[in-house]
Design a protein around this motif. Structure first.
Motif, PDB file in Angstrom:
ATOM      1  N   HIS A 135       0.853  -1.189   0.000  1.00 21.46           N
ATOM      2  CA  HIS A 135       0.000   0.000   0.000  1.00 21.46           C
ATOM      3  C   HIS A 135       0.888   1.238   0.000  1.00 21.46           C
ATOM      4  O   HIS A 135       2.093   1.149   0.213  1.00 21.46           O
ATOM      5  CB  HIS A 135      -0.896   0.027   1.247  1.00 21.46           C
ATOM      6  N   ASP A 147       0.941   5.312   1.769  1.00 17.87           N
ATOM      7  CA  ASP A 147       0.318   6.042   2.877  1.00 17.87           C
ATOM      8  C   ASP A 147      -0.339   7.312   2.332  1.00 17.87           C
ATOM      9  O   ASP A 147       0.160   7.927   1.399  1.00 17.87           O
ATOM     10  CB  ASP A 147       1.359   6.405   3.936  1.00 17.87           C
ATOM     11  N   HIS A 176       4.792  -0.056   0.075  1.00 20.20           N
ATOM     12  CA  HIS A 176       5.484  -0.797   1.138  1.00 20.20           C
ATOM     13  C   HIS A 176       4.515  -1.799   1.756  1.00 20.20           C
ATOM     14  O   HIS A 176       3.302  -1.746   1.508  1.00 20.20           O
ATOM     15  CB  HIS A 176       6.064   0.166   2.180  1.00 20.20           C
TER      16      HIS A 176
END
Ligand code: OGA
Ligand code: NI
Length: 357
Positions: free
Chosen positions: A231, A233, A287
């Motif tokens: 995903h 952030d 990440h």
């Protein structure tokens, strides 16, 4: 075809990963719903020093020496451009405060399930919430982790239990925010803007800060489960700390790299709002969190974002004749989009991307 939706009730009935792993009988394999097998080409290589995230010395960044500071800013800009991830050392946040914060979160996760129930919520911006998988419909697999999210800014919220959480999280969130503020100024300068530019444009004084703790118990078959799948952030910058166990992997030049950071450092990454502001120059990098079979890993990610009503748009001064690549959307709407099935079909940032003519 639309993905099957799990209902709120389904989700609330799912036991925490702590319950699953503490269930008395020795758990020696990963249950079916938790099975997540990575494509062999997506395995991380053992970390090699050539391929570890860059290090930023905070003492240089905040130094009174213009020469040290400008070198640190140059390094920071390069780290944002080439990695989207870096570790920050010499930041001045006491290591024992970081440890106490991790221990306070660990105590929360270990509370009886009954006591945590009141915080189980599906509301995006609930001031305090805990759970395990966010959205089974999107993730399609149950995650090997429990989470606790507490909003610390613009309004500070706290748990009553464990008793020490309030005081520790107040200190930790303030000091972490201070580091994030300095990094934001440095990032602004690295782009050739005045230090306050991004903070002003993003209404940073009302910006969102979340203390997001993750609890990853040891897993009998770590290569068959996942802590958090790949995903990006949503915010501007995320600062992360962890106990002595590693597990964060970042994508770099098409490969997954295990983050190896100095004890007591912050791991920092660029979020989606920063990628929008910089028109793709600074990347919000993919990440994930992998699990291990040795000991519980605890991490605390602290995403810092704009004010909820504020929309990031490519900064005109950075365009240099290029067309803006993103349309604007308030941070709150962006977070809602990221939590919705729409982001399962296509990465969230792509929904804001201006289509090429
Ligand atoms: C997150 C995250 C990684 C980790 O919480 O967004 O990426 O190492 N966590 O726990
Ligand atoms: Ni993350």
């Amino acid at each position: 075809m639309a993905p099957p939706m799990t209902t709120v009730a389904d989700e609330a009935e799912v036991a925490s990963i702590k319950t699953l792993t503490n269930a008395g009988a020795e758990l020696n394999s990963v249950p079916f719903e938790y099975t997540y097998i990575k494509n062999p080409k997506d395995q991380a290589n053992a970390s090699d020093p050539e391929h570890s995230i860059p290090t930023i010395d905070y003492a240089h960044l905040t130094s009174g020496s213009p020469e040290l500071r400008s070198k640190a800013i140059e390094k920071l800009g390069k780290a944002c451009e080439e990695w989207g991830f870096f570790q920050v050392i010499n930041h001045g946040v006491p290591e024992n405060l970081m440890k106490s914060m991790i221990e306070a979160c660990q105590k929360f996760f270990q509370l009886p399930e009954e006591e945590k129930k009141e915080f189980q919520s599906r509301k995006l911006l609930e001031p305090i919430k805990c759970g395990t998988t966010y959205n089974f419909a999107i993730e399609k697999v149950r995650l090997w982790r429990d989470y606790l999210k507490v909003i610390a800014h613009p309004d500070f919220h706290s748990l009553q239990k464990p008793a020490e959480y309030s005081d520790i999280s107040m200190k930790f969130s303030k000091q972490t925010r201070q580091v994030a503020t300095e990094l934001l100024s440095g990032i602004s300068e690295s782009l050739g803007l005045e230090a306050e530019y991004i903070a002003k444009a993003m209404n940073w004084d009302r910006g969102l800060q979340i203390l997001a703790a993750n609890y990853y118990p040891a897993c009998p078959q770590p290569d068959q489960a996942i802590g958090i799948p790949p995903h990006t952030d949503h915010g501007l910058v995320t600062l992360l700390i962890q106990n002595e166990m590693g597990g964060l992997e970042v994508q770099h030049n098409g490969k997954w790299v295990l983050v190896d950071c100095a004890p007591g450092s912050f791991v920092v990454n660029i979020g989606d709002q920063m990628q929008i502001l910089t028109n793709d120059k600074y990347k919000s990098v993919w990440h994930r969190a992998v699990v291990n079979n040795r000991a519980t890993r605890i991490s605390i990610a602290v995403p810092h974002g704009p004010a909820l009503d504020t929309a990031a748009l490519p900064i005109p001064e950075l365009l240099g004749g290029e067309a803006p690549k993103f349309i604007g959307m308030s941070y709150e709407e962006f977070m809602e989009l990221q939590a919705s099935p729409a982001s399962w079909i296509r990465p969230c940032l792509d929904h804001l991307r201006v289509k090429a003519e």
